[in-house]
Design a protein around this motif. Structure first.
Motif, PDB file in Angstrom:
ATOM      1  N   GLU A 273       2.973  -4.064   0.973  1.00 39.42           N
ATOM      2  CA  GLU A 273       2.581  -2.838   1.667  1.00 39.42           C
ATOM      3  C   GLU A 273       3.142  -1.602   0.972  1.00 39.42           C
ATOM      4  OE1 GLU A 273       3.054  -0.820   6.104  1.00 39.42           O
ATOM      5  OE2 GLU A 273       3.281  -2.988   5.854  1.00 39.42           O
ATOM      6  N   GLN A 274       4.426  -1.673   0.607  1.00 40.34           N
ATOM      7  CA  GLN A 274       5.057  -0.551  -0.083  1.00 40.34           C
ATOM      8  C   GLN A 274       4.438  -0.342  -1.463  1.00 40.34           C
ATOM      9  OE1 GLN A 274       7.031   1.748   0.808  1.00 40.34           O
ATOM     10  NE2 GLN A 274       7.669   2.642  -1.155  1.00 40.34           N
ATOM     11  N   LEU A 275       4.172  -1.435  -2.165  1.00 44.97           N
ATOM     12  CA  LEU A 275       3.571  -1.334  -3.490  1.00 44.97           C
ATOM     13  C   LEU A 275       2.188  -0.696  -3.417  1.00 44.97           C
ATOM     14  CD1 LEU A 275       3.609  -1.943  -6.523  1.00 44.97           C
ATOM     15  CD2 LEU A 275       2.737  -4.232  -5.986  1.00 44.97           C
ATOM     16  N   GLU A 276       1.393  -1.136  -2.470  1.00 40.56           N
ATOM     17  CA  GLU A 276       0.052  -0.573  -2.321  1.00 40.56           C
ATOM     18  C   GLU A 276       0.131   0.920  -1.987  1.00 40.56           C
ATOM     19  OE1 GLU A 276      -3.996  -1.112   0.384  1.00 40.56           O
ATOM     20  OE2 GLU A 276      -2.441  -2.666   0.420  1.00 40.56           O
ATOM     21  N   SER A 277       1.105   1.288  -1.160  1.00 40.55           N
ATOM     22  CA  SER A 277       1.268   2.696  -0.797  1.00 40.55           C
ATOM     23  C   SER A 277       1.579   3.556  -2.022  1.00 40.55           C
ATOM     24  CB  SER A 277       2.389   2.838   0.238  1.00 40.55           C
ATOM     25  OG  SER A 277       2.620   4.198   0.544  1.00 40.55           O
ATOM     26  N   LEU A 278       2.450   3.039  -2.893  1.00 43.60           N
ATOM     27  CA  LEU A 278       2.788   3.783  -4.109  1.00 43.60           C
ATOM     28  C   LEU A 278       1.588   3.905  -5.039  1.00 43.60           C
ATOM     29  CD1 LEU A 278       6.317   2.308  -4.956  1.00 43.60           C
ATOM     30  CD2 LEU A 278       5.806   4.595  -4.069  1.00 43.60           C
ATOM     31  N   LEU A 279       0.841   2.816  -5.178  1.00 42.51           N
ATOM     32  CA  LEU A 279      -0.339   2.846  -6.035  1.00 42.51           C
ATOM     33  C   LEU A 279      -1.390   3.821  -5.500  1.00 42.51           C
ATOM     34  CD1 LEU A 279      -0.678  -0.990  -6.713  1.00 42.51           C
ATOM     35  CD2 LEU A 279       0.195   0.746  -8.286  1.00 42.51           C
ATOM     36  N   GLU A 280      -1.594   3.796  -4.188  1.00 38.27           N
ATOM     37  CA  GLU A 280      -2.580   4.692  -3.595  1.00 38.27           C
ATOM     38  C   GLU A 280      -2.134   6.153  -3.679  1.00 38.27           C
ATOM     39  OE1 GLU A 280      -6.236   5.651  -1.807  1.00 38.27           O
ATOM     40  OE2 GLU A 280      -5.479   3.890  -2.881  1.00 38.27           O
ATOM     41  N   HIS A 281      -0.843   6.381  -3.502  1.00 38.94           N
ATOM     42  CA  HIS A 281      -0.308   7.743  -3.627  1.00 38.94           C
ATOM     43  C   HIS A 281      -0.603   8.297  -5.028  1.00 38.94           C
ATOM     44  CE1 HIS A 281       2.353  11.163  -3.077  1.00 38.94           C
ATOM     45  NE2 HIS A 281       2.978  10.845  -4.206  1.00 38.94           N
ATOM     46  N   ALA A 282      -0.403   7.465  -6.036  1.00 39.89           N
ATOM     47  CA  ALA A 282      -0.673   7.894  -7.410  1.00 39.89           C
ATOM     48  C   ALA A 282      -2.161   8.123  -7.628  1.00 39.89           C
ATOM     49  CB  ALA A 282      -0.144   6.855  -8.392  1.00 39.89           C
ATOM     50  N   ARG A 283      -2.981   7.228  -7.120  1.00 35.66           N
ATOM     51  CA  ARG A 283      -4.428   7.347  -7.314  1.00 35.66           C
ATOM     52  C   ARG A 283      -4.969   8.622  -6.674  1.00 35.66           C
ATOM     53  NH1 ARG A 283      -7.788   3.209  -8.516  1.00 35.66           N
ATOM     54  NH2 ARG A 283      -6.191   1.718  -7.874  1.00 35.66           N
TER      55      ARG A 283
END
Length: 337
Positions: A273-283
């Motif tokens: 969940e945290q990893l996906e949040s970071l990836l989406e924040h960057a995208r």
């Protein structure tokens, strides 16, 4: 009567500036110099300059404005060479990524009444993805709908800064102002850091045992992520920029390392969940930056139309400028063939 502008360095930025200024041939006379004579000859062939000068000191003797668009590792020696020949009242503009250092060199090497202003062109969004810094990519509209960051040492004549702003208008860019340290800080994480991240990616993969096969798998993602190192400064120039802009760059590198370790920890600890949040924040952040960059270009175009001086007014706005800076009357010059 025209302003004599000497451009030292005729790669993409220098030649594009010359091409843009060429649209105002009744306002300016362009002299060009490059350490590679073949590039200088090509600049003359594409009409990026009115004349080329093979002797560096001679190229600046009559200049009202000297524009340095050189690799940083060549800037100090160039300044040292031209310093005795730059006349009183001349303005020295520089695009290198270490403004505080270059300003200090000018102060050290030049007599008084020579004025340094650092500039950093923020290019036309049409060319954001173009990494080629050679003269082959020079174009007259490289600066259009873009901005020109302008910074000068404390105490610099306001008229020198105004000239830099007005010259930006001739190039098609809208000026914005900051101080030298701020410009170096912004340059560190937007210009130098991407090149070092590309360097790290390449050095982490090129020497891996599986690179022979990996090179066949590497596609558009790898090409995009590694492209920042491909077309910019020579390695010696990037090295010089990193060392001279050390304080700002180390701060940016520390933030990047922290972000990488954060990704590593989330992967190691199965924090999906945290990893996906970071990836989406960057995208999302990248998409917002891209859209804002194009929106700023539109706003810059409106500002250019409404508030910047018209090309025909440029020389009028400089009348008396050089005489006030140097204490002499500006010489009349006839345009050379």
């Amino acid at each position: 009567m025209s302003i004599q502008i000497t451009i030292l360095g005729l790669g993409r930025i220098g030649a594009s500036a010359g091409l843009a200024l060429g649209r105002h041939s009744n306002q300016v006379e362009r002299t060009g110099f490059d350490y590679q004579n073949a590039i200088a000859m090509q600049a003359k062939k594409i009409d990026a300059v009115d004349r080329i000068e093979v002797n560096l000191p001679d190229s600046v003797k009559q200049a009202d404005v000297v524009v340095l668009t050189l690799p940083l590792n060549k800037v100090r020696e160039t300044l040292k060479t031209i310093a005795p020949n730059v006349r009183e009242g001349a303005v020295i503009l520089d695009t290198s990524p270490a403004k505080e250092s270059v300003a200090a060199w000018v102060k050290e090497l030049f007599p008084t009444k020579r004025y340094y202003v650092g500039i950093n062109p923020l290019l036309n969004p049409l060319y954001l993805a173009d990494q080629d810094e050679s003269i082959e990519s020079a174009t007259a509209d490289l600066f259009e709908n873009g901005s020109m960051a302008i910074a000068a040492p404390e105490g610099t004549s306001g008229e020198a800064i105004t000239l830099a702003a007005n010259l930006s208008g001739l190039l098609g860019a809208s000026p914005f102002f900051c101080d030298l340290a701020e410009m170096d800080g912004l340059t560190a994480f937007t210009h130098l850091l991407p090149q070092l991240v590309s360097t790290a990616l390449l050095n982490a993969t090129l020497d891996q045992p599986g690179w022979r096969d990996g090179s066949k798998f590497a596609g558009s993602d790898y090409a995009a992520a590694s492209s920042s190192i491909a077309g910019h400064e020579e390695s010696a120039s990037l090295c010089a920029a990193a060392l001279l802009n050390k304080t700002h760059l180390l701060r940016s590198l520390e933030a990047t390392l922290a972000a990488l370790y954060g990704l590593r920890d989330d992967i190691e600890n199965d924090q999906g969940e945290q990893l996906e949040s970071l990836l989406e924040h960057a995208r999302v952040g990248r998409a917002q930056w891209w859209n804002e960059r194009h929106k700023l270009a539109s706003q810059a175009n409106e500002l250019q139309s409404a508030g910047m001086p018209k090309a025909g007014d440029f020389w009028k706005q400089q009348v008396g400028f050089f005489s006030r800076l140097s204490g002499t009357r500006p010489p009349k010059r006839e345009k050379k063939d």
